[in-house]
Motif scaffolding. Sequence first.
Motif: not given
Length: 478
Positions: A131-160
């Motif tokens: 809505k702000n950019m008035e164009m589609p949004v797809s590509d992104c980079v997401i910040g995660v805590p350094s203590y996240f395990t591989d499973l938590q990182r994958r769950e973030y990717l799945n949610a995105a």
Amino acid sequence: MSVVGFDIGNENCVVAVVKQGAIDVLLNDESKRETPAVVCFGEKQRFLGSAGAASAMMHPRMTVSQVKKLIARKFTNPEVQMELQRMPFETCEGPDGGILVQVQYAGEVHTFSPVQIMAMLFAHLKDLSEKNMEMPVSDCVIGVPSYFTDLQRREYLNAAVIAGLKPLRLLHDCTATALSYGIYKTDITNKSPINVAFVDIGHCDTQVCITSFNIGHMKILSHAFDCSLGGRDFDEVLFDHFTKLFKEEYKVDVYSNVKASIRLRAACEKIKKILSATEAAPLNIECLMDEKDVKGHIKRDDFERLASGLFDRIGIPCRKALADAGLPLERLHSIELVGSGSRIPAVGKLLTSIFGKEPSRTLNASECVARGCALQCAMLSPAFRVREYEVQDSIPFSIGILLDGVPVKVDCNDVLFPRRHPIPSFKTLTFHRCGTFHLEAFYEKADELPSSASPKISRFTIDPFKSSPILAQKHLLL
């Protein structure tokens, strides 16, 4: 085409985009730069972000927040059970032992996993961005805590992905902060690198990293963390203090009333902020519960005394990061303090005593992670031209590999990727096999992980083979 950086915090979310050659933080529907990480289920519709926070008092048990602390964790975990006691919504154990949130929505009882709730937040932030950019949004980079395990990182990717986003990379919070700091720094020379300590005291955690900056290059030397110490713990100290005070003076038990607890916690957070600027702060709440008005007062010295144990804990990851980096104090150029809990004066005094330098607040404490993620997304996207700048992160945990249940030695070492190994990186392992075999990646040292975290990462089955014998190669990418 646009690129976006997301900082999904425990309390608030920040979205940054590359716009007109600069990094800009987007405003939400209320023209605020931070959006509450809240999903509220009403009788007929969902309320997300700011609308969800505004509806929290009307539907306290249908309001889901702080989902970041629940994602990819087991329901029976003692730490998770302590977390759930703070939260007003109902939960239960899922078939896989995970957490399910129970809400009344559209006249029926629904259960949602933390990944589904996180996907709702991502979808809301994606809508705000488009809505702000008035164009589609797809590509992104997401910040995660350094203590996240591989499973938590994958769950973030799945949610995105559920939200329709295309994550190009997950970036450690402190690494994103270091990138947003270093890429604009102009006083770096070829003579020697500049070493900076970044201390991020967020809403629910504390992260520290030591970074070395050269011209066109940054390298993370060490990561350290306390995943259960953040700004909300200082709020909780005030909450416990005033709860006991009101029970003695007004004969009311705030713990027994959900709405009263929410109101008092919100008031304690405001008091914490006031005490950062003044020596004392009053507290007045009308009709807190049982139609009783309550009031209290606390001095900064008393608050610091009550929270002395928390201040001591902040020093532990700071000293660990410094020791892991192998740097003497005199080689540290500066200490950058960010995060919602960084504004407490006693924190600055503590860091001065540890590092021997007064911490700086060069960066925006709440927006630096999102800005760094947006910068990294622009670097990875072919649609943008960004000056050459190399970001070399490091692995926070040691990673090993099993071949049919037996540890594989790499260079006479059981560890495939040792802690502090640069990422991204890869190694090629060659196995001579003529039948099916299994590879399993796991975290080598349990004491490096957050408590109760699973050491398992992933399992690979390699078969079938058309001829025998065969030379099988497996490329393991990190």
